[in-house]
Design a protein around this motif. Structure first.
Motif, PDB file in Angstrom:
ATOM      1  N   SER A 134       0.805  -1.225   0.000  1.00 16.30           N
ATOM      2  CA  SER A 134       0.000   0.000   0.000  1.00 16.30           C
ATOM      3  C   SER A 134       0.836   1.272   0.000  1.00 16.30           C
ATOM      4  O   SER A 134       0.298   2.365  -0.030  1.00 16.30           O
ATOM      5  CB  SER A 134      -0.931   0.009   1.228  1.00 16.30           C
ATOM      6  OG  SER A 134      -0.168   0.063   2.421  1.00 16.30           O
ATOM      7  N   SER A 135       2.174   1.134   0.036  1.00 12.12           N
ATOM      8  CA  SER A 135       3.018   2.332   0.161  1.00 12.12           C
ATOM      9  C   SER A 135       4.399   2.076  -0.438  1.00 12.12           C
ATOM     10  O   SER A 135       4.847   0.931  -0.520  1.00 12.12           O
ATOM     11  CB  SER A 135       3.147   2.687   1.652  1.00 12.12           C
ATOM     12  OG  SER A 135       4.119   3.688   1.862  1.00 12.12           O
ATOM     13  N   ILE A 164       7.858   1.232  -1.904  1.00 14.00           N
ATOM     14  CA  ILE A 164       8.385   0.223  -2.827  1.00 14.00           C
ATOM     15  C   ILE A 164       7.313  -0.820  -3.152  1.00 14.00           C
ATOM     16  O   ILE A 164       7.155  -1.228  -4.310  1.00 14.00           O
ATOM     17  CB  ILE A 164       9.642  -0.451  -2.219  1.00 14.00           C
ATOM     18  CG1 ILE A 164      10.776   0.571  -2.057  1.00 14.00           C
ATOM     19  CG2 ILE A 164      10.113  -1.614  -3.102  1.00 14.00           C
ATOM     20  CD1 ILE A 164      11.996   0.048  -1.283  1.00 14.00           C
ATOM     21  N   ARG A 199      -1.562  -3.279   6.929  1.00 17.73           N
ATOM     22  CA  ARG A 199      -2.450  -3.131   8.078  1.00 17.73           C
ATOM     23  C   ARG A 199      -3.608  -2.180   7.787  1.00 17.73           C
ATOM     24  O   ARG A 199      -4.766  -2.519   7.967  1.00 17.73           O
ATOM     25  CB  ARG A 199      -1.670  -2.604   9.300  1.00 17.73           C
ATOM     26  CG  ARG A 199      -0.851  -3.645  10.021  1.00 17.73           C
ATOM     27  CD  ARG A 199       0.111  -2.983  10.989  1.00 17.73           C
ATOM     28  NE  ARG A 199       0.899  -1.945  10.315  1.00 17.73           N
ATOM     29  CZ  ARG A 199       1.792  -1.165  10.910  1.00 17.73           C
ATOM     30  NH1 ARG A 199       1.996  -1.256  12.193  1.00 17.73           N
ATOM     31  NH2 ARG A 199       2.474  -0.283  10.208  1.00 17.73           N
ATOM     32  N   SER A 200      -3.306  -0.961   7.358  1.00 20.40           N
ATOM     33  CA  SER A 200      -4.326   0.080   7.273  1.00 20.40           C
ATOM     34  C   SER A 200      -5.259  -0.111   6.068  1.00 20.40           C
ATOM     35  O   SER A 200      -4.817  -0.034   4.915  1.00 20.40           O
ATOM     36  CB  SER A 200      -3.634   1.449   7.185  1.00 20.40           C
ATOM     37  OG  SER A 200      -4.480   2.358   6.528  1.00 20.40           O
ATOM     38  N   ASN A 237       7.626  -7.648   1.147  1.00 26.29           N
ATOM     39  CA  ASN A 237       8.257  -6.331   1.098  1.00 26.29           C
ATOM     40  C   ASN A 237       7.979  -5.504   2.348  1.00 26.29           C
ATOM     41  O   ASN A 237       8.676  -4.534   2.611  1.00 26.29           O
ATOM     42  CB  ASN A 237       7.752  -5.601  -0.162  1.00 26.29           C
ATOM     43  CG  ASN A 237       7.775  -4.100  -0.003  1.00 26.29           C
ATOM     44  OD1 ASN A 237       8.792  -3.461  -0.224  1.00 26.29           O
ATOM     45  ND2 ASN A 237       6.657  -3.517   0.411  1.00 26.29           N
ATOM     46  N   TYR A 248      17.578  -2.821  12.977  1.00 27.27           N
ATOM     47  CA  TYR A 248      17.135  -2.988  11.585  1.00 27.27           C
ATOM     48  C   TYR A 248      18.090  -3.900  10.813  1.00 27.27           C
ATOM     49  O   TYR A 248      17.657  -4.835  10.125  1.00 27.27           O
ATOM     50  CB  TYR A 248      17.054  -1.600  10.946  1.00 27.27           C
ATOM     51  CG  TYR A 248      16.601  -1.574   9.502  1.00 27.27           C
ATOM     52  CD1 TYR A 248      15.287  -1.882   9.160  1.00 27.27           C
ATOM     53  CD2 TYR A 248      17.487  -1.211   8.484  1.00 27.27           C
ATOM     54  CE1 TYR A 248      14.877  -1.832   7.835  1.00 27.27           C
ATOM     55  CE2 TYR A 248      17.075  -1.159   7.167  1.00 27.27           C
ATOM     56  CZ  TYR A 248      15.771  -1.463   6.847  1.00 27.27           C
ATOM     57  OH  TYR A 248      15.361  -1.415   5.543  1.00 27.27           O
ATOM     58  N   THR A 287      15.641   4.716  -0.501  1.00 28.80           N
ATOM     59  CA  THR A 287      14.660   4.833  -1.577  1.00 28.80           C
ATOM     60  C   THR A 287      13.588   5.833  -1.158  1.00 28.80           C
ATOM     61  O   THR A 287      13.088   5.770  -0.028  1.00 28.80           O
ATOM     62  CB  THR A 287      14.015   3.458  -1.851  1.00 28.80           C
ATOM     63  OG1 THR A 287      15.045   2.499  -2.090  1.00 28.80           O
ATOM     64  CG2 THR A 287      13.096   3.518  -3.062  1.00 28.80           C
ATOM     65  N   THR A 290      10.503   7.075  -0.332  1.00 21.97           N
ATOM     66  CA  THR A 290       9.189   6.511   0.007  1.00 21.97           C
ATOM     67  C   THR A 290       8.637   7.255   1.228  1.00 21.97           C
ATOM     68  O   THR A 290       9.391   7.937   1.924  1.00 21.97           O
ATOM     69  CB  THR A 290       9.308   5.024   0.401  1.00 21.97           C
ATOM     70  OG1 THR A 290      10.023   4.932   1.652  1.00 21.97           O
ATOM     71  CG2 THR A 290      10.026   4.191  -0.653  1.00 21.97           C
TER      72      THR A 290
HETATM   73  N1  LIG Z   1      12.801   3.296   1.767  1.00 19.50           N
HETATM   74  C1  LIG Z   1      14.035   2.890   1.923  1.00 19.50           C
HETATM   75  O1  LIG Z   1      14.960   3.721   2.010  1.00 19.50           O
HETATM   76  C2  LIG Z   1      14.359   1.452   1.959  1.00 19.50           C
HETATM   77  C3  LIG Z   1      13.424   0.489   2.271  1.00 19.50           C
HETATM   78  N2  LIG Z   1      13.781  -0.831   2.315  1.00 19.50           N
HETATM   79  C4  LIG Z   1      12.795  -1.863   2.654  1.00 19.50           C
HETATM   80  O2  LIG Z   1      11.769  -1.847   1.694  1.00 19.50           O
HETATM   81  C5  LIG Z   1      10.537  -2.220   2.278  1.00 19.50           C
HETATM   82  C6  LIG Z   1       9.490  -1.170   1.971  1.00 19.50           C
HETATM   83  O3  LIG Z   1       9.922   0.070   2.461  1.00 19.50           O
HETATM   84  P1  LIG Z   1       9.174   1.446   2.127  1.00 19.50           P
HETATM   85  O4  LIG Z   1       8.433   1.303   0.876  1.00 19.50           O
HETATM   86  O5  LIG Z   1      10.172   2.511   2.297  1.00 19.50           O
HETATM   87  O6  LIG Z   1       8.174   1.494   3.390  1.00 19.50           O
HETATM   88  P2  LIG Z   1       6.831   2.305   3.662  1.00 19.50           P
HETATM   89  O7  LIG Z   1       6.861   2.648   5.113  1.00 19.50           O
HETATM   90  O8  LIG Z   1       6.621   3.398   2.687  1.00 19.50           O
HETATM   91  O9  LIG Z   1       5.737   1.171   3.452  1.00 19.50           O
HETATM   92  C7  LIG Z   1       5.708   0.053   4.281  1.00 19.50           C
HETATM   93  C8  LIG Z   1       4.578  -0.876   3.897  1.00 19.50           C
HETATM   94  O10 LIG Z   1       4.565  -1.999   4.776  1.00 19.50           O
HETATM   95  C9  LIG Z   1       3.311  -2.082   5.440  1.00 19.50           C
HETATM   96  N3  LIG Z   1       3.493  -2.610   6.787  1.00 19.50           N
HETATM   97  C10 LIG Z   1       4.255  -2.082   7.774  1.00 19.50           C
HETATM   98  N4  LIG Z   1       4.140  -2.803   8.893  1.00 19.50           N
HETATM   99  C11 LIG Z   1       3.281  -3.813   8.619  1.00 19.50           C
HETATM  100  C12 LIG Z   1       2.736  -4.874   9.392  1.00 19.50           C
HETATM  101  N5  LIG Z   1       3.048  -5.037  10.676  1.00 19.50           N
HETATM  102  N6  LIG Z   1       1.860  -5.721   8.802  1.00 19.50           N
HETATM  103  C13 LIG Z   1       1.517  -5.540   7.513  1.00 19.50           C
HETATM  104  N7  LIG Z   1       1.997  -4.564   6.729  1.00 19.50           N
HETATM  105  C14 LIG Z   1       2.865  -3.696   7.285  1.00 19.50           C
HETATM  106  C15 LIG Z   1       2.771  -0.650   5.422  1.00 19.50           C
HETATM  107  O11 LIG Z   1       1.369  -0.552   5.533  1.00 19.50           O
HETATM  108  P3  LIG Z   1       0.643  -0.343   6.980  1.00 19.50           P
HETATM  109  O12 LIG Z   1       1.443   0.682   7.728  1.00 19.50           O
HETATM  110  O13 LIG Z   1      -0.736   0.106   6.666  1.00 19.50           O
HETATM  111  O14 LIG Z   1       0.682  -1.680   7.625  1.00 19.50           O
HETATM  112  C16 LIG Z   1       3.226  -0.215   4.027  1.00 19.50           C
HETATM  113  O15 LIG Z   1       2.354  -0.733   3.051  1.00 19.50           O
HETATM  114  C17 LIG Z   1      10.828  -2.409   3.764  1.00 19.50           C
HETATM  115  O16 LIG Z   1      11.030  -3.778   4.014  1.00 19.50           O
HETATM  116  C18 LIG Z   1      12.107  -1.643   3.978  1.00 19.50           C
HETATM  117  O17 LIG Z   1      12.853  -2.151   5.057  1.00 19.50           O
HETATM  118  C19 LIG Z   1      15.048  -1.238   2.031  1.00 19.50           C
HETATM  119  C20 LIG Z   1      16.005  -0.331   1.714  1.00 19.50           C
HETATM  120  C21 LIG Z   1      15.751   1.079   1.668  1.00 19.50           C
END
Ligand SMILES: NC(=O)C1=CN([C@@H]2O[C@H](COP(=O)(O)OP(=O)(O)OC[C@H]3O[C@@H](n4cnc5c(N)ncnc54)[C@H](OP(=O)(O)O)[C@@H]3O)[C@@H](O)[C@H]2O)C=CC1
Ligand SMILES: CCCCCCCCCCCCCCCC(=O)[C@@H](N)CO
Length: 329
Positions: free
Chosen positions: A46-47, A49, A69-70, A118, A186, A219, A221
């Protein structure tokens, strides 16, 4: 004449022999994993990557499900994807920490061909300043959440009556290849995914399921914007050793890597160097990448030591400046 022969051996015969050897050696064998008309299930879809991955997979003709979740953010994502591609994706609201909820979502969604894990949470903060409950939260979501999904989805993935190869792809981070200041919890969670993936690949290879590990740099985001609000100075300095990317660029690299069944998927130039330097005992399907790993190993160790030299230099400078300023105040 002897010198010319030696040069010929060194520059041509030796590399050719090595390439031929690696061609027969690399395991598992190369594979192509199509996603068109197949079910791609994306957690954290939903957000950031995950949303970019859902967009791309839908645009490439996959049947896409997203989980987060949301419910509000899920609905927003569905609307955005419908608006951009005209395609409906299925959405499931569940917390990856809740196995029963995850199991229900996975069962409702139907058999999965590409499981793209992801979801992830991150705060950059020194361990000393972090509550133990936040450390546990990071582990529970990033590591246990991933295991919950795999446990829930694997039985049906193994029993699929599709002869095509399937994929389980995990989104790690470059902070899952090298430990970085501010990412104690992390990095631990993301390094954990690597052990998980290496062991899992051996267990599912006979079911024609192929594991990929994706290593993005910083990235752009919503998650990163949140993280940046209170990121330690040293985390910023050290993480800047790798360039940053757009979510859509990472999504493209990730999907390309998954479709080739690559075990290690790097996203930018620094990421390729990092992956070559940390190849270790990971599986490698490409004899060309294996060749690079072997040939570059020595020199990359020197580059890595140079990297640590600059990082420890920054840490030293930061502390001496702080000492200086606290003496003045
Ligand atoms: N952005 C960056 O700089 C980098 C990110 N990454 C990795 O990439 C992935 C995505 O990151 P990014 O897009 O930035 O993250 P965002 O915070 O933008 O999005 C995270 C997503 O994961 C969901 N999520 C979080 N917690 C839970 C949970 N407990 N159960 C179900 N869904 C969950 C969120 O939805 P909701 O909150 O509604 O649950 C949301 O859809 C992560 O694993 C991150 O560690 C890796 C390297 C760099
Ligand atoms: C031997 C060659 C070395 C090559 C250079 C190595 C560079 C390493 C930089 C690591 C950057 C870590 C970013 C973490 C991103 C992330 O996951 C957070 N934004 C949380 O989301």
């Amino acid at each position: 004449m002897g010198d010319a022969n030696f040069a010929f051996f060194l520059l041509f015969l030796l590399p050719a022999f090595l390439l031929a050897l690696l061609y027969f050696l690399v395991r598992p064998r190369p594979v192509k994993i199509p996603i068109k008309n197949r079910h791609v299930f994306i957690t954290g879809g939903s957000s950031g990557i995950g949303l970019a991955l859902a967009h791309r997979a839908a645009a490439e003709g996959a049947r896409v499900s997203i989980l987060a979740r949301s419910p509000e953010k899920l609905e927003e994502a569905r609307n955005a994807i419908r608006l951009a591609t005209g395609i409906e994706v299925a959405a499931f609201a569940a917390d990856v920490r809740d196995f029963d909820a995850v199991k229900r979502a996975v069962d409702d969604a139907g058999p999965i061909d590409v499981l793209l894990l992801n979801h992830g949470v991150f705060v950059a903060l020194e361990l000393e300043k972090m509550e133990l409950s936040d450390v546990k939260f990071t582990m529970d979501v990033n590591l246990m959440g991933t295991l919950n999904l795999i446990k829930a989805a694997l039985p049906a993935m193994k029993n699929r009556n599709d002869p095509l190869p399937a994929s389980i792809a995990l989104v790690s981070s470059q902070a899952g290849q090298v430990g970085i200041y501010g990412y104690v919890a992390y990095s631990a969670s993301k390094f954990g995914l690597r052990g998980l993936a290496e062991a899992l690949q051996q267990e599912v290879i006979a079911d024609n399921i192929h594991v990929s590990l994706i290593f993005p740099p910083d990235t752009d985001t919503p998650g990163l914007a949140e993280e940046n609000k209170r990121k330690p100075e040293l985390t910023k300095i050290i993480a800047a050793s790798s360039g940053s990317m757009k979510a859509d660029e990472v999504a493209q690299k990730a999907l390309d890597g998954i479709k080739c069944g690559n075990f290690i998927v790097s996203c930018n130039f620094e990421g390729i160097a990092l992956s070559l330097a940390t190849a270790g005992l990971s599986p490698q399907r490409s004899f060309l990448m294996a060749f690079l790993e072997v040939v570059a190993a020595g020199i990359l160790r020197i580059v890595a030591l140079g990297m640590q030299w600059t990082w420890y230099g920054s840490i030293e400078k930061y502390h001496s400046q702080r000492k200086g300023s606290s003496r003045r105040s």
